[in-house]
Design a protein around this motif. Structure first.
Motif, PDB file in Angstrom:
ATOM      1  N   ALA A  38     -53.386  26.338-127.760  1.00  0.00           N
ATOM      2  CA  ALA A  38     -52.930  27.565-128.416  1.00  0.00           C
ATOM      3  C   ALA A  38     -52.649  28.712-127.439  1.00  0.00           C
ATOM      4  O   ALA A  38     -51.615  29.386-127.550  1.00  0.00           O
ATOM      5  N   PRO A  39     -53.527  28.981-126.456  1.00  0.00           N
ATOM      6  CA  PRO A  39     -53.228  30.082-125.533  1.00  0.00           C
ATOM      7  C   PRO A  39     -51.938  29.870-124.741  1.00  0.00           C
ATOM      8  O   PRO A  39     -51.159  30.817-124.532  1.00  0.00           O
ATOM      9  N   LEU A  40     -51.683  28.642-124.309  1.00  0.00           N
ATOM     10  CA  LEU A  40     -50.449  28.359-123.574  1.00  0.00           C
ATOM     11  C   LEU A  40     -49.235  28.530-124.472  1.00  0.00           C
ATOM     12  O   LEU A  40     -48.232  29.131-124.065  1.00  0.00           O
ATOM     13  N   LEU A  41     -49.311  28.047-125.695  1.00  0.00           N
ATOM     14  CA  LEU A  41     -48.173  28.146-126.609  1.00  0.00           C
ATOM     15  C   LEU A  41     -47.876  29.592-126.976  1.00  0.00           C
ATOM     16  O   LEU A  41     -46.720  29.937-127.254  1.00  0.00           O
ATOM     17  N   ALA A  42     -48.897  30.436-126.954  1.00  0.00           N
ATOM     18  CA  ALA A  42     -48.661  31.855-127.209  1.00  0.00           C
ATOM     19  C   ALA A  42     -47.806  32.476-126.111  1.00  0.00           C
ATOM     20  O   ALA A  42     -47.058  33.423-126.349  1.00  0.00           O
ATOM     21  N   GLU A  43     -47.898  31.925-124.903  1.00  0.00           N
ATOM     22  CA  GLU A  43     -47.072  32.397-123.787  1.00  0.00           C
ATOM     23  C   GLU A  43     -45.653  31.854-123.852  1.00  0.00           C
ATOM     24  O   GLU A  43     -44.691  32.570-123.609  1.00  0.00           O
ATOM     25  N   THR A  44     -45.540  30.574-124.146  1.00  0.00           N
ATOM     26  CA  THR A  44     -44.240  29.916-124.027  1.00  0.00           C
ATOM     27  C   THR A  44     -43.328  30.167-125.206  1.00  0.00           C
ATOM     28  O   THR A  44     -42.109  30.058-125.088  1.00  0.00           O
ATOM     29  N   GLY A  45     -43.899  30.467-126.372  1.00  0.00           N
ATOM     30  CA  GLY A  45     -43.072  30.641-127.552  1.00  0.00           C
ATOM     31  C   GLY A  45     -42.797  29.321-128.240  1.00  0.00           C
ATOM     32  O   GLY A  45     -43.304  28.264-127.847  1.00  0.00           O
ATOM     33  N   PRO A  46     -41.951  29.346-129.277  1.00  0.00           N
ATOM     34  CA  PRO A  46     -41.803  28.187-130.167  1.00  0.00           C
ATOM     35  C   PRO A  46     -41.091  26.980-129.576  1.00  0.00           C
ATOM     36  O   PRO A  46     -41.115  25.902-130.174  1.00  0.00           O
ATOM     37  N   SER A  47     -40.459  27.119-128.413  1.00  0.00           N
ATOM     38  CA  SER A  47     -39.750  25.966-127.862  1.00  0.00           C
ATOM     39  C   SER A  47     -40.701  24.904-127.306  1.00  0.00           C
ATOM     40  O   SER A  47     -40.316  23.748-127.144  1.00  0.00           O
ATOM     41  N   ILE A  48     -41.937  25.287-127.021  1.00  0.00           N
ATOM     42  CA  ILE A  48     -42.952  24.331-126.564  1.00  0.00           C
ATOM     43  C   ILE A  48     -43.949  24.130-127.691  1.00  0.00           C
ATOM     44  O   ILE A  48     -44.516  25.090-128.206  1.00  0.00           O
ATOM     45  N   THR A  49     -44.150  22.879-128.081  1.00  0.00           N
ATOM     46  CA  THR A  49     -45.079  22.572-129.157  1.00  0.00           C
ATOM     47  C   THR A  49     -46.172  21.635-128.655  1.00  0.00           C
ATOM     48  O   THR A  49     -45.981  20.894-127.689  1.00  0.00           O
ATOM     49  N   ALA A  50     -47.307  21.685-129.320  1.00  0.00           N
ATOM     50  CA  ALA A  50     -48.424  20.812-128.952  1.00  0.00           C
ATOM     51  C   ALA A  50     -48.357  19.514-129.734  1.00  0.00           C
ATOM     52  O   ALA A  50     -47.968  19.493-130.906  1.00  0.00           O
ATOM     53  N   GLY A  51     -48.717  18.433-129.069  1.00  0.00           N
ATOM     54  CA  GLY A  51     -48.748  17.132-129.729  1.00  0.00           C
ATOM     55  C   GLY A  51     -49.842  16.284-129.151  1.00  0.00           C
ATOM     56  O   GLY A  51     -50.641  16.729-128.318  1.00  0.00           O
ATOM     57  N   THR A  52     -49.875  15.047-129.576  1.00  0.00           N
ATOM     58  CA  THR A  52     -50.814  14.097-129.001  1.00  0.00           C
ATOM     59  C   THR A  52     -50.236  13.555-127.698  1.00  0.00           C
ATOM     60  O   THR A  52     -49.036  13.688-127.419  1.00  0.00           O
ATOM     61  N   VAL A  53     -51.083  12.926-126.907  1.00  0.00           N
ATOM     62  CA  VAL A  53     -50.607  12.317-125.666  1.00  0.00           C
ATOM     63  C   VAL A  53     -49.550  11.263-125.974  1.00  0.00           C
ATOM     64  O   VAL A  53     -48.530  11.148-125.287  1.00  0.00           O
ATOM     65  N   GLU A  54     -49.756  10.483-127.022  1.00  0.00           N
ATOM     66  CA  GLU A  54     -48.773   9.463-127.382  1.00  0.00           C
ATOM     67  C   GLU A  54     -47.433  10.078-127.760  1.00  0.00           C
ATOM     68  O   GLU A  54     -46.371   9.557-127.401  1.00  0.00           O
ATOM     69  N   GLN A  55     -47.453  11.200-128.475  1.00  0.00           N
ATOM     70  CA  GLN A  55     -46.198  11.869-128.842  1.00  0.00           C
ATOM     71  C   GLN A  55     -45.468  12.371-127.600  1.00  0.00           C
ATOM     72  O   GLN A  55     -44.249  12.191-127.465  1.00  0.00           O
ATOM     73  N   ALA A  56     -46.192  13.003-126.694  1.00  0.00           N
ATOM     74  CA  ALA A  56     -45.558  13.507-125.474  1.00  0.00           C
ATOM     75  C   ALA A  56     -45.010  12.362-124.641  1.00  0.00           C
ATOM     76  O   ALA A  56     -43.927  12.460-124.051  1.00  0.00           O
ATOM     77  N   ALA A  57     -45.732  11.249-124.607  1.00  0.00           N
ATOM     78  CA  ALA A  57     -45.334  10.111-123.794  1.00  0.00           C
ATOM     79  C   ALA A  57     -44.191   9.318-124.406  1.00  0.00           C
ATOM     80  O   ALA A  57     -43.649   8.420-123.762  1.00  0.00           O
ATOM     81  N   SER A  58     -43.795   9.655-125.626  1.00  0.00           N
ATOM     82  CA  SER A  58     -42.704   8.948-126.298  1.00  0.00           C
ATOM     83  C   SER A  58     -41.358   9.633-126.106  1.00  0.00           C
ATOM     84  O   SER A  58     -40.347   9.150-126.620  1.00  0.00           O
ATOM     85  N   ALA A  59     -41.323  10.736-125.372  1.00  0.00           N
ATOM     86  CA  ALA A  59     -40.074  11.473-125.168  1.00  0.00           C
ATOM     87  C   ALA A  59     -39.146  10.717-124.221  1.00  0.00           C
ATOM     88  O   ALA A  59     -39.540   9.767-123.550  1.00  0.00           O
ATOM     89  N   ASP A  60     -37.888  11.173-124.168  1.00  0.00           N
ATOM     90  CA  ASP A  60     -36.905  10.552-123.278  1.00  0.00           C
ATOM     91  C   ASP A  60     -37.230  10.815-121.814  1.00  0.00           C
ATOM     92  O   ASP A  60     -37.007   9.959-120.950  1.00  0.00           O
ATOM     93  N   ILE A  61     -37.705  12.025-121.521  1.00  0.00           N
ATOM     94  CA  ILE A  61     -38.151  12.395-120.176  1.00  0.00           C
ATOM     95  C   ILE A  61     -39.598  12.859-120.280  1.00  0.00           C
ATOM     96  O   ILE A  61     -39.900  13.771-121.055  1.00  0.00           O
ATOM     97  N   VAL A  62     -40.480  12.235-119.524  1.00  0.00           N
ATOM     98  CA  VAL A  62     -41.907  12.554-119.608  1.00  0.00           C
ATOM     99  C   VAL A  62     -42.399  13.025-118.243  1.00  0.00           C
ATOM    100  O   VAL A  62     -42.281  12.304-117.245  1.00  0.00           O
ATOM    101  N   PHE A  63     -42.951  14.231-118.197  1.00  0.00           N
ATOM    102  CA  PHE A  63     -43.559  14.762-116.982  1.00  0.00           C
ATOM    103  C   PHE A  63     -45.047  14.411-117.009  1.00  0.00           C
ATOM    104  O   PHE A  63     -45.749  14.765-117.958  1.00  0.00           O
ATOM    105  N   VAL A  64     -45.518  13.723-115.981  1.00  0.00           N
ATOM    106  CA  VAL A  64     -46.942  13.391-115.883  1.00  0.00           C
ATOM    107  C   VAL A  64     -47.574  14.334-114.869  1.00  0.00           C
ATOM    108  O   VAL A  64     -47.244  14.312-113.678  1.00  0.00           O
ATOM    109  N   ALA A  65     -48.471  15.180-115.355  1.00  0.00           N
ATOM    110  CA  ALA A  65     -49.067  16.235-114.533  1.00  0.00           C
ATOM    111  C   ALA A  65     -50.581  16.215-114.735  1.00  0.00           C
ATOM    112  O   ALA A  65     -51.170  17.170-115.238  1.00  0.00           O
ATOM    113  N   VAL A  66     -51.192  15.110-114.337  1.00  0.00           N
ATOM    114  CA  VAL A  66     -52.635  14.956-114.483  1.00  0.00           C
ATOM    115  C   VAL A  66     -53.254  14.658-113.120  1.00  0.00           C
ATOM    116  O   VAL A  66     -52.549  14.365-112.160  1.00  0.00           O
ATOM    117  N   ARG A  67     -54.557  14.721-113.056  1.00  0.00           N
ATOM    118  CA  ARG A  67     -55.240  14.416-111.802  1.00  0.00           C
ATOM    119  C   ARG A  67     -55.142  12.930-111.492  1.00  0.00           C
ATOM    120  O   ARG A  67     -55.159  12.080-112.395  1.00  0.00           O
TER     121      ARG A  67
END
Length: 214
Positions: A38-67
């Motif tokens: 929620a705090p991040l989405l308050a910064e980015t506005g409505p173009s960025i939405t929160a989802g599950t990891v599976e939802q994010a990983a199902s996109a056409d282009i997936v950025f992996v930014a984990v340790r």
């Protein structure tokens, strides 16, 4: 093309910010769940939405930014890649507890930065990443700069340079388009086996290089 971001730390959060600033929509996810974003989405506005990891990983282009240490567990849990584009923003380092022995190890040249290099033997990190993402078109990008600088694509009257590399020309073209739309000067370093080692933190020849194109 739909865009997903896995990871909402310093890198993932800033990828979301620069995409939003460039007018792109994306789904971002972390292991804590959508409510934690929620705090991040308050910064980015409505173009960025929160989802599950599976939802994010199902996109056409997936950025992996984990340790790095989470990849071996995370990647097998994701949907089949089926030739989709995966942007590897990871680096083979461990983040150290300031009170740990590793953080005070005089033989660790990176102890002052709070990190420790992971020994990958004779492989570079993107080669290992690719093995963990079978069927993906992997592009290495967004890993060689201090993440804070990603919020400043324009600097000193010029454009900040971002390097990228990969083995699929069409995948690289899609990533380049995103980087350029965000205001960066994008430089293709060629194949993954060439560009990956050059930009791999902490010891790649181009790691931490902050070039400005005027």
């Amino acid at each position: 093309m739909s865009i997903g971001i896995i990871g909402s730390g310093a890198l993932g959060g800033n990828i979301a910010r620069i995409l939003a600033g460039a007018g792109f929509s994306a789904v971002i996810a972390n292991r804590s769940g959508p409510a934690a974003l929620a705090p991040l989405l308050a910064e980015t506005g409505p173009s960025i939405t929160a989802g599950t990891v599976e939802q994010a990983a199902s996109a056409d282009i997936v950025f992996v930014a984990v340790r790095w240490e989470t990849l071996e567990e995370l990647m097998p849990q994701l949907p089949a890649w089926n030739n989709r584009i995966v942007v590897d923003g990871t680096n083979p380092v461990l983040f150290l507890d300031p009170d740990s022995d590793d953080a005070k190890d005089p033989t660790n040249p990176l102890a002052a930065y709070g990190i420790k290099a992971i020994d990958l033997g004779n492989q570079h990190s993107s080669a290992i990443f690719s093995q963990l993402a079978p069927g993906a078109r992997v592009v290495k990008a967004l890993n060689h700069l201090d993440v804070k600088l990603l919020l400043e694509p324009k600097e000193a009257g010029g454009q900040r340079t971002l390097f990228y590399s990969g083995d699929d020309a069409a995948a690289k073209a899609e990533v380049r388009q995103l980087l350029e739309a965000a205001g960066f000067f994008a430089v293709d370093l060629g194949a993954l086996d060439v560009g990956g080692p050059l930009t791999q933190l902490p010891f790649g020849a181009l790691s931490a290089s902050n070039f400005i194109k005027r």
